[in-house]
Design an enzyme around this catalytic site. Structure first.
Site, PDB file in Angstrom:
ATOM      1  N   SER A  39       0.827  -1.210   0.000  1.00  0.00           N
ATOM      2  CA  SER A  39       0.000   0.000   0.000  1.00  0.00           C
ATOM      3  C   SER A  39       0.856   1.253   0.000  1.00  0.00           C
ATOM      4  O   SER A  39       0.343   2.335  -0.194  1.00  0.00           O
ATOM      5  CB  SER A  39      -0.930  -0.006   1.210  1.00  0.00           C
ATOM      6  N   ASN A  57      -3.217   6.218  -1.283  1.00  0.00           N
ATOM      7  CA  ASN A  57      -2.995   6.475   0.143  1.00  0.00           C
ATOM      8  C   ASN A  57      -2.448   7.865   0.432  1.00  0.00           C
ATOM      9  O   ASN A  57      -2.574   8.364   1.548  1.00  0.00           O
ATOM     10  CB  ASN A  57      -2.108   5.383   0.740  1.00  0.00           C
ATOM     11  N   HIS A  82      -1.783  -2.862  -6.770  1.00  0.00           N
ATOM     12  CA  HIS A  82      -2.388  -2.497  -5.480  1.00  0.00           C
ATOM     13  C   HIS A  82      -3.904  -2.669  -5.553  1.00  0.00           C
ATOM     14  O   HIS A  82      -4.596  -1.898  -6.227  1.00  0.00           O
ATOM     15  CB  HIS A  82      -1.997  -1.041  -5.164  1.00  0.00           C
ATOM     16  N   GLU A 128      -4.507  -0.179  -8.572  1.00  0.00           N
ATOM     17  CA  GLU A 128      -3.548   0.907  -8.802  1.00  0.00           C
ATOM     18  C   GLU A 128      -2.261   0.228  -9.294  1.00  0.00           C
ATOM     19  O   GLU A 128      -1.645  -0.536  -8.549  1.00  0.00           O
ATOM     20  CB  GLU A 128      -3.327   1.654  -7.478  1.00  0.00           C
TER      21      GLU A 128
HETATM   22  N1  3HC Z   1     -16.025 -10.396  -0.282  1.00  0.00           N
HETATM   23  C1  3HC Z   1     -16.948 -10.477  -1.232  1.00  0.00           C
HETATM   24  N2  3HC Z   1     -18.044  -9.687  -1.286  1.00  0.00           N
HETATM   25  C2  3HC Z   1     -18.216  -8.822  -0.281  1.00  0.00           C
HETATM   26  C3  3HC Z   1     -17.308  -8.688   0.778  1.00  0.00           C
HETATM   27  C4  3HC Z   1     -16.148  -9.537   0.750  1.00  0.00           C
HETATM   28  N3  3HC Z   1     -15.230  -9.496   1.701  1.00  0.00           N
HETATM   29  N4  3HC Z   1     -17.735  -7.713   1.605  1.00  0.00           N
HETATM   30  C5  3HC Z   1     -18.897  -7.242   1.095  1.00  0.00           C
HETATM   31  N5  3HC Z   1     -19.177  -7.914  -0.049  1.00  0.00           N
HETATM   32  C6  3HC Z   1     -20.309  -7.673  -0.953  1.00  0.00           C
HETATM   33  C7  3HC Z   1     -21.628  -8.040  -0.309  1.00  0.00           C
HETATM   34  O1  3HC Z   1     -21.916  -9.401  -0.506  1.00  0.00           O
HETATM   35  C8  3HC Z   1     -22.601  -7.149  -1.044  1.00  0.00           C
HETATM   36  O2  3HC Z   1     -22.894  -7.720  -2.311  1.00  0.00           O
HETATM   37  P1  3HC Z   1     -24.285  -7.357  -3.079  1.00  0.00           P
HETATM   38  O3  3HC Z   1     -24.224  -5.899  -3.425  1.00  0.00           O
HETATM   39  O4  3HC Z   1     -24.248  -8.238  -4.257  1.00  0.00           O
HETATM   40  O5  3HC Z   1     -25.384  -7.667  -2.121  1.00  0.00           O
HETATM   41  C9  3HC Z   1     -21.786  -5.879  -1.298  1.00  0.00           C
HETATM   42  O6  3HC Z   1     -20.398  -6.266  -1.189  1.00  0.00           O
HETATM   43  C10 3HC Z   1     -22.092  -4.836  -0.294  1.00  0.00           C
HETATM   44  O7  3HC Z   1     -21.887  -5.377   1.004  1.00  0.00           O
HETATM   45  P2  3HC Z   1     -22.882  -5.191   2.229  1.00  0.00           P
HETATM   46  O8  3HC Z   1     -24.292  -5.051   1.741  1.00  0.00           O
HETATM   47  O9  3HC Z   1     -22.566  -6.238   3.242  1.00  0.00           O
HETATM   48  O10 3HC Z   1     -22.397  -3.858   2.928  1.00  0.00           O
HETATM   49  P3  3HC Z   1     -22.240  -2.420   2.369  1.00  0.00           P
HETATM   50  O11 3HC Z   1     -23.240  -2.056   1.344  1.00  0.00           O
HETATM   51  O12 3HC Z   1     -22.129  -1.606   3.598  1.00  0.00           O
HETATM   52  O13 3HC Z   1     -20.816  -2.437   1.630  1.00  0.00           O
HETATM   53  C11 3HC Z   1     -18.484  -2.232   1.544  1.00  0.00           C
HETATM   54  C12 3HC Z   1     -19.657  -2.886   2.254  1.00  0.00           C
HETATM   55  C13 3HC Z   1     -18.385  -2.748   0.111  1.00  0.00           C
HETATM   56  C14 3HC Z   1     -17.236  -2.665   2.312  1.00  0.00           C
HETATM   57  C15 3HC Z   1     -18.699  -0.677   1.542  1.00  0.00           C
HETATM   58  O14 3HC Z   1     -18.952  -0.222   2.847  1.00  0.00           O
HETATM   59  C16 3HC Z   1     -17.512   0.091   1.007  1.00  0.00           C
HETATM   60  O15 3HC Z   1     -17.326   0.230  -0.187  1.00  0.00           O
HETATM   61  N6  3HC Z   1     -16.674   0.618   1.918  1.00  0.00           N
HETATM   62  C17 3HC Z   1     -15.446   1.319   1.552  1.00  0.00           C
HETATM   63  C18 3HC Z   1     -14.365   0.312   1.325  1.00  0.00           C
HETATM   64  C19 3HC Z   1     -13.078   0.960   0.952  1.00  0.00           C
HETATM   65  O16 3HC Z   1     -12.913   2.166   0.891  1.00  0.00           O
HETATM   66  N7  3HC Z   1     -12.082   0.104   0.709  1.00  0.00           N
HETATM   67  C20 3HC Z   1     -10.743   0.552   0.393  1.00  0.00           C
HETATM   68  C21 3HC Z   1      -9.915   0.509   1.646  1.00  0.00           C
HETATM   69  S1  3HC Z   1      -8.306   1.120   1.338  1.00  0.00           S
HETATM   70  C22 3HC Z   1      -7.448  -0.207   0.833  1.00  0.00           C
HETATM   71  O17 3HC Z   1      -7.909  -1.338   0.780  1.00  0.00           O
HETATM   72  C23 3HC Z   1      -6.048   0.086   0.389  1.00  0.00           C
HETATM   73  C24 3HC Z   1      -5.007  -0.049   1.424  1.00  0.00           C
HETATM   74  O18 3HC Z   1      -3.795   0.310   0.822  1.00  0.00           O
HETATM   75  C25 3HC Z   1      -5.177   0.710   2.694  1.00  0.00           C
END
Ligand code: 3HC
Length: 284
Positions: A120, A191, A141, A153
């Site tokens: 990251s 990031n 990434h 990325e």
């Molecule tokens: N694996 C597979 N599918 C998943 C999952 C996982 N681990 N987690 C959630 N899902 C799916 C669910 O099944 C659901 O599918 P559907 O739309 O077909 O029903 C969909 O994603 C949405 O999940 P939920 O309904 O349970 O919950 P939300 O609508 O609250 O969404 C979220 C959850 C997708 C995590 C959403 O809150 C989100 O987009 N959050 C932001 C995540 C983000 O910013 N990530 C980047 C982090 S930074 C990073 O990773 C980089 C590093 O360098 C720090």
């Protein structure tokens, strides 16, 4: 160049997510970790996520089984990479550990194999320099949850070859992702932009501007973020956020990236977010 055989190193959150997506996209993939327990845990999560997709009728039971059939697991890294076309390293954000793995990969993977890191924020140029093939080292990434988030990325180190960049862009598209190429600077783009926002939200808690819930609601309701920055910090891991802020702070030597003392204190206390059940929110 054609990518057929892929290897993912690390069975944690990112490693099992990348393995899941590769296998679901038709690639044969070996997931490597140091222990059988870690591999079993990683496979358990892939299984659970695929089963949820079956229950939502997004994929069939048959396609779930085909996906699982394309995954093998291994604890012997040297053996696993000996016929790989692409290796994606997704171990902890620790330069010494990644450096050791990249040296090992350089010795054991075929000369043409692309060595990618899911780091990251660690410098791709620096990782490339520990190998004898800096031109074939690149950042790939992914974002958590990997099966859901569209971005890859693609990070070019100083010496990354055009053909390697192009192959990873193509590969990311085959994984159903949207690759965005960027150059190697601390924090890349994702990031460098995300972490100062999270850090500022932590300063808002630290200075009593608002509660975590209220700060998150401002960003969710006012800016349409799916999660507020403090909930997201817990989701990413407060230790990971601190590590990335330190990379930014040391890389640019600019005080705007100084980690909030509250973040440092929470990490010192072992409150790392979702993974320990305690962060800005209690989840366990
Ligand atoms: N694996 C597979 N599918 C998943 C999952 C996982 N681990 N987690 C959630 N899902 C799916 C669910 O099944 C659901 O599918 P559907 O739309 O077909 O029903 C969909 O994603 C949405 O999940 P939920 O309904 O349970 O919950 P939300 O609508 O609250 O969404 C979220 C959850 C997708 C995590 C959403 O809150 C989100 O987009 N959050 C932001 C995540 C983000 O910013 N990530 C980047 C982090 S930074 C990073 O990773 C980089 C590093 O360098 C720090």
């Amino acid at each position: 160049m054609e990518i057929i055989k892929t290897v993912v190193i690390g069975a944690g959150t990112m490693g099992n997510g990348i393995t899941h997506v590769m296998a679901q996209s038709g690639f044969s993939v070996t997931m490597v970790d140091v222990s059988r327990e870690a591999l079993d845990r990683g496979m358990g999560i892939i299984n659970k996520n695929l089963a949820r997709m079956v229950s939502k009728e997004k994929i069939t039971e048959n396609s779930k089984n085909e996906t699982l059939g394309r995954i093998t697991t291994a604890t012997d890294l040297d053996e696993a990479v000996k016929d790989a076309d692409l290796v994606v390293e997704a171990v902890n954000e620790n330069f010494e550990l990644k450096e050791k793995i990249f040296r090992q990969l350089d010795l054991n993977a075929p000369a043409g194999c692309i060595l990618a890191s899911n780091t990251s924020s660690i410098s791709i140029t620096k990782l490339g320099a520990v190998t004898g093939r800096a031109g074939r080292v690149i950042g790939m990434h992914f974002f958590n949850p990997v099966p859901v988030m569209k971005l890859v990325e693609v990070v070019r180190g100083l010496d990354t070859l055009d053909e390697v960049n192009d192959a990873v862009v193509e590969m990311s598209k085959k994984l159903g992702k949207e690759p965005v190429p960027v150059n190697d600077y601390p924090g890349f783009v994702s990031n460098r932009v995300l972490m100062p926002m999270i850090n500022e939200a932590i300063f808002c808690v630290h200075e009593g501007v608002g509660t975590p819930e209220n700060i998150d609601n401002v960003m969710k309701l006012g800016m349409a973020h799916p999660m507020g920055p403090l909930r997201l910090a817990d989701f990413i891991g407060l230790d990971v956020c601190l590590d990335i802020l330190n990379v930014l702070y040391e890389g640019f030597r600019d005080p705007k990236y100084r980690p909030c003392p509250l973040l440092v204190k929470m990490v010192d206390a072992g409150k790392l977010g979702d993974k320990t059940g305690q962060g800005f929110y209690t989840t366990a």
